[in-house]
Design a protein around this motif. Structure first.
Motif, PDB file in Angstrom:
ATOM      1  N   LEU A 295     121.152  -3.192  -3.407  1.00  0.00           N
ATOM      2  CA  LEU A 295     119.884  -3.820  -3.774  1.00  0.00           C
ATOM      3  C   LEU A 295     118.933  -3.732  -2.589  1.00  0.00           C
ATOM      4  O   LEU A 295     119.136  -4.400  -1.575  1.00  0.00           O
ATOM      5  N   LEU A 296     117.927  -2.912  -2.695  1.00  0.00           N
ATOM      6  CA  LEU A 296     116.966  -2.726  -1.611  1.00  0.00           C
ATOM      7  C   LEU A 296     115.830  -3.726  -1.780  1.00  0.00           C
ATOM      8  O   LEU A 296     114.820  -3.458  -2.442  1.00  0.00           O
ATOM      9  N   LEU A 297     116.014  -4.895  -1.198  1.00  0.00           N
ATOM     10  CA  LEU A 297     115.018  -5.954  -1.328  1.00  0.00           C
ATOM     11  C   LEU A 297     113.757  -5.604  -0.559  1.00  0.00           C
ATOM     12  O   LEU A 297     113.811  -5.032   0.527  1.00  0.00           O
ATOM     13  N   SER A 298     112.624  -5.947  -1.112  1.00  0.00           N
ATOM     14  CA  SER A 298     111.339  -5.691  -0.459  1.00  0.00           C
ATOM     15  C   SER A 298     110.319  -6.684  -1.000  1.00  0.00           C
ATOM     16  O   SER A 298     110.585  -7.398  -1.967  1.00  0.00           O
ATOM     17  N   GLN A 299     109.167  -6.739  -0.379  1.00  0.00           N
ATOM     18  CA  GLN A 299     108.102  -7.614  -0.846  1.00  0.00           C
ATOM     19  C   GLN A 299     107.346  -6.912  -1.974  1.00  0.00           C
ATOM     20  O   GLN A 299     106.855  -5.796  -1.811  1.00  0.00           O
TER      21      GLN A 299
ATOM     22  N   VAL B 205     122.842 -16.122  -8.404  1.00  0.00           N
ATOM     23  CA  VAL B 205     122.899 -15.589  -9.768  1.00  0.00           C
ATOM     24  C   VAL B 205     121.575 -14.925 -10.141  1.00  0.00           C
ATOM     25  O   VAL B 205     121.546 -13.843 -10.749  1.00  0.00           O
ATOM     26  N   LEU B 206     120.475 -15.546  -9.764  1.00  0.00           N
ATOM     27  CA  LEU B 206     119.165 -15.057 -10.190  1.00  0.00           C
ATOM     28  C   LEU B 206     118.690 -13.841  -9.406  1.00  0.00           C
ATOM     29  O   LEU B 206     117.944 -13.009  -9.949  1.00  0.00           O
ATOM     30  N   LEU B 207     119.092 -13.707  -8.154  1.00  0.00           N
ATOM     31  CA  LEU B 207     118.504 -12.669  -7.303  1.00  0.00           C
ATOM     32  C   LEU B 207     118.685 -11.260  -7.857  1.00  0.00           C
ATOM     33  O   LEU B 207     117.699 -10.521  -7.966  1.00  0.00           O
TER      34      LEU B 207
ATOM     35  N   LEU C  81     107.629 -33.082  -3.591  1.00  0.00           N
ATOM     36  CA  LEU C  81     108.143 -31.882  -2.933  1.00  0.00           C
ATOM     37  C   LEU C  81     108.068 -30.707  -3.896  1.00  0.00           C
ATOM     38  O   LEU C  81     108.287 -30.857  -5.102  1.00  0.00           O
ATOM     39  N   GLU C  82     107.779 -29.549  -3.354  1.00  0.00           N
ATOM     40  CA  GLU C  82     107.672 -28.342  -4.171  1.00  0.00           C
ATOM     41  C   GLU C  82     108.939 -27.505  -4.049  1.00  0.00           C
ATOM     42  O   GLU C  82     109.666 -27.599  -3.065  1.00  0.00           O
ATOM     43  N   HIS C  83     109.172 -26.689  -5.067  1.00  0.00           N
ATOM     44  CA  HIS C  83     110.347 -25.828  -5.064  1.00  0.00           C
ATOM     45  C   HIS C  83     110.270 -24.813  -3.927  1.00  0.00           C
ATOM     46  O   HIS C  83     109.248 -24.157  -3.722  1.00  0.00           O
ATOM     47  N   VAL C  84     111.367 -24.690  -3.211  1.00  0.00           N
ATOM     48  CA  VAL C  84     111.559 -23.584  -2.283  1.00  0.00           C
ATOM     49  C   VAL C  84     112.500 -22.571  -2.924  1.00  0.00           C
ATOM     50  O   VAL C  84     112.236 -21.378  -2.950  1.00  0.00           O
ATOM     51  N   PHE C  85     113.605 -23.089  -3.468  1.00  0.00           N
ATOM     52  CA  PHE C  85     114.564 -22.249  -4.182  1.00  0.00           C
ATOM     53  C   PHE C  85     114.699 -22.752  -5.616  1.00  0.00           C
ATOM     54  O   PHE C  85     114.025 -23.707  -6.015  1.00  0.00           O
TER      55      PHE C  85
ATOM     56  N   PRO D 218     103.436 -16.063 -10.168  1.00  0.00           N
ATOM     57  CA  PRO D 218     103.230 -16.354  -8.737  1.00  0.00           C
ATOM     58  C   PRO D 218     104.378 -17.130  -8.113  1.00  0.00           C
ATOM     59  O   PRO D 218     104.764 -16.864  -6.967  1.00  0.00           O
ATOM     60  N   ARG D 219     104.941 -18.086  -8.827  1.00  0.00           N
ATOM     61  CA  ARG D 219     106.024 -18.894  -8.249  1.00  0.00           C
ATOM     62  C   ARG D 219     107.314 -18.098  -8.157  1.00  0.00           C
ATOM     63  O   ARG D 219     108.080 -18.257  -7.212  1.00  0.00           O
ATOM     64  N   LEU D 220     107.553 -17.251  -9.135  1.00  0.00           N
ATOM     65  CA  LEU D 220     108.753 -16.408  -9.082  1.00  0.00           C
ATOM     66  C   LEU D 220     108.662 -15.407  -7.935  1.00  0.00           C
ATOM     67  O   LEU D 220     109.659 -15.135  -7.252  1.00  0.00           O
ATOM     68  N   LEU D 221     107.489 -14.878  -7.695  1.00  0.00           N
ATOM     69  CA  LEU D 221     107.306 -13.968  -6.570  1.00  0.00           C
ATOM     70  C   LEU D 221     107.489 -14.693  -5.240  1.00  0.00           C
ATOM     71  O   LEU D 221     108.074 -14.139  -4.297  1.00  0.00           O
ATOM     72  N   ARG D 222     106.993 -15.924  -5.159  1.00  0.00           N
ATOM     73  CA  ARG D 222     107.169 -16.708  -3.943  1.00  0.00           C
ATOM     74  C   ARG D 222     108.657 -17.022  -3.721  1.00  0.00           C
ATOM     75  O   ARG D 222     109.144 -16.967  -2.595  1.00  0.00           O
ATOM     76  N   TRP D 223     109.356 -17.360  -4.806  1.00  0.00           N
ATOM     77  CA  TRP D 223     110.797 -17.598  -4.696  1.00  0.00           C
ATOM     78  C   TRP D 223     111.521 -16.339  -4.223  1.00  0.00           C
ATOM     79  O   TRP D 223     112.373 -16.405  -3.341  1.00  0.00           O
ATOM     80  N   TYR D 224     111.159 -15.194  -4.766  1.00  0.00           N
ATOM     81  CA  TYR D 224     111.802 -13.925  -4.394  1.00  0.00           C
ATOM     82  C   TYR D 224     111.595 -13.623  -2.915  1.00  0.00           C
ATOM     83  O   TYR D 224     112.498 -13.134  -2.229  1.00  0.00           O
ATOM     84  N   SER D 225     110.425 -13.959  -2.411  1.00  0.00           N
ATOM     85  CA  SER D 225     110.153 -13.745  -0.989  1.00  0.00           C
ATOM     86  C   SER D 225     110.945 -14.714  -0.118  1.00  0.00           C
ATOM     87  O   SER D 225     111.479 -14.339   0.927  1.00  0.00           O
TER      88      SER D 225
END
Length: 412
Positions: free
Chosen positions: A325-329, A277-279, A261-265, A301-308
Motif C-alpha cells: 500500500l503506497l500511502l500518499s497525500q 480495518v478502514l485504512l 473534541l473533534e475526531h482525530v481517528f 473533507p473529514r475522511l481525507l483529513r483522517w487519511y492524512s
C-alpha cells in the motif's frame, strides 16, 4: 491436511484469495495482512485459500502481493482445509491445539492483537489498538451498527466500487457517506474533561494573540491539541506531555460549556483497530476516486483529513509499504465547489439515514419475518402454533438496550 509438528506449535491463519480470473486479495484479506505487518508478529502460520482449485498458475502472482515478512505462506485449495475451517467463512484462525477456530474479520483481528501482546508484552502500541477497556470492535456485527459498518459495510462498498470504478465514481456509497458523517460527530472519551479544558485554554490564548498572527484560526489550534493527545496515547496512557494546569478562570467553566473534541481517528482521539480495518479500504477507494472522479473528493473533507492523520502514526507507513500500500497525500482539485447534482445526492441520502434511526424495526434483521419470507421463496410453507405462555411479557424499558432485539449495541 496434515501440518508438520513445527506448524502445529503455531496458530494457523487462513485467508481467502480470489483466483477466478486475475488473482487478487479480497479486502478482508488485505486488512488482516496489514495488521500482521503493523504488529510484526510471527505467531501465525499463514495459509492462503484459493477460491478456484483448478487455477494453479496463480501461485507466483499471489505470492508477489504478500508482505515480505510472510514469504513462507502456503497456498491451499478448499478441499485441503482442516475440517474445522471448511464450515467457516474466512478469515479464520486455529489455535495450536487445532481444536479452537475463530472466524470472522473482527474476531480474527482481535486474536492477532492478543497473540502479539502475549508474545511481546512491551508492545503498548499494539495493545492500544483494542481501545478503552479493550472493547474495540468486540461487539458482533449482528448487534453493533459500528462493527457492521467497519467489518462489512465499508469493505463491501469498496469492493463493489472497484469492480466498476468509472461507473460508480460519481456516487458516494452510503457506507462511505455514513463514515464521513460519523467523523463530524463530537468525540466522547474517558476523562475528556481535562483535555477539553486545555482546548479552551489554548483557544483563549489564541484569541489574545490573534492580532499578532491573524493567519491562525481556532480550528488550527484545537486540532493541534487533539492530535498531540492522540499521538501521545501511542506512547503513554496520558494526555500530551508538557500539559500544564489550567488557570482558575478555566477551572471554573462548567463541563457543559467546554468546547467539544473533534475526531482525530475513527473512534475519536486515539488510533485503534478500527483505523487499521478502514485504512486499506479507504486507501483503495480514495486512489480510485482520485483517478476517475477527483471532484468527488470535495464531499469527503473529514475522511481525507483522517487519511492524512493515520499516516502520521508510527509504524503505519512501514506496515503499509510491506503490504504494497503506497500511502500518499490525496490531492483535491482546486476547482469550483461540488456540483449541484452531487450535492442533491448527499441531501437525498441524509433523510434516509434519519428515517432509519427513527424506525427501530429497520435495523432489526432477525426474527420471523425475513426467515419466513426466505422459506416461502424456496417453496417451504411454515406452520404456526400458539405460544404456550402468551401472557408472558418482558419489561424491555427497564432492561439494558444492549439486549433489546430491536436496538442492540450501537457505536453511533
Amino acid at each position: 491436511m496434515k501440518h508438520s509438528v513445527a506448524e502445529q506449535q503455531r496458530s494457523c491463519l487462513y485467508l481467502e484469495v480470489c483466483s477466478h480470473e486475475e488473482p487478487h486479495l479480497p479486502m478482508h484479506t488485505s486488512i488482516a495482512l496489514f495488521l500482521l505487518s503493523y504488529c510484526e508478529t510471527k505467531s501465525f502460520k499463514v495459509f492462503l485459500v484459493r477460491s478456484d482449485s483448478r487455477n494453479k498458475g496463480c501461485s507466483e502472482s499471489l505470492k508477489a502481493q504478500l508482505p515480505g515478512s510472510l514469504s513462507g505462506s502456503e497456498l491451499l485449495t478448499p478441499e485441503h482445509l482442516p475440517r474445522l475451517v471448511r464450515s467457516c467463512r474466512l478469515p479464520a484462525s486455529v489455535d495450536e491445539s487445532g481444536r479452537l477456530c475463530r472466524a470472522g474479520l473482527a474476531v480474527v483481528l482481535r486474536n492477532i492483537i492478543t497473540r502479539t501482546i502475549e508474545d511481546d508484552p512491551c508492545r503498548n502500541d499494539v495493545q492500544a489498538l483494542l481501545g478503552f477497556k479493550k472493547t474495540c470492535l468486540k461487539a458482533c456485527a449482528e448487534v453493533s451498527k459500528w462493527t457492521r459498518l467497519c467489518e462489512l459495510g465499508i469493505p463491501s462498498a469498496v469492493e463493489e466500487h472497484l469492480l466498476n470504478p468509472t461507473k460508480q465514481a460519481q456516487q458516494l456509497p452510503p457506507a462511505i457517506l455514513t463514515l464521513e458523517q460519523q467523523l463530524a460527530e463530537p468525540v466522547k472519551v474517558h476523562n475528556d474533561d481535562k483535555i477539553r479544558r486545555q482546548k479552551l485554554q489554548e483557544q483563549k490564548r489564541m484569541e489574545e494573540n490573534s492580532q499578532e498572527k491573524p493567519e491562525l484560526d481556532s480550528s488550527q489550534v484545537s486540532e493541534g491539541l487533539e492530535l498531540r493527545a492522540a499521538l501521545a496515547k501511542l506512547a503513554v496512557d496520558s494526555v500530551p506531555a508538557g500539559a500544564t494546569r489550567e488557570n482558575s478562570e478555566i477551572r471554573k467553566v462548567k463541563t457543559t460549556d467546554l468546547p467539544e473534541l473533534e475526531h482525530v481517528f475513527a473512534e475519536g482521539l486515539y488510533f485503534t483497530l478500527t483505523d487499521v480495518v478502514l485504512l486499506p479500504c479507504i486507501h483503495h477507494y480514495l486512489c480510485s476516486i482520485q483517478a476517475h472522479a477527483p471532484d468527488t473528493l470535495h464531499h469527503l473533507p473529514r475522511l481525507l483529513r483522517w487519511y492524512s492523520r493515520v499516516q502520521e502514526v508510527p509504524g503505519v507507513h512501514r506496515g503499509a509499504k510491506d503490504c504494497g500500500l503506497l500511502l500518499s497525500q490525496v490531492q483535491v482539485p482546486s476547482s469550483s465547489p461540488p456540483r449541484v447534482s452531487q450535492q442533491k445526492h448527499l441531501d437525498d441520502l441524509q433523510p434516509a439515514e434519519e428515517n432509519q434511526e427513527a424506525t427501530p424495526d429497520c435495523h432489526f434483521v432477525g426474527g420471523p419475518r425475513p426467515t419466513m419470507t426466505k422459506l416461502k421463496e424456496n417453496g417451504i410453507e411454515a406452520v404456526f402454533s400458539p405460544h404456550p405462555r402468551p401472557a408472558w411479557t418482558l419489561p424491555w424499558e427497564s432492561l439494558p438496550a444492549a439486549i433489546n432485539p430491536t436496538e442492540g449495541i450501537a457505536k453511533f
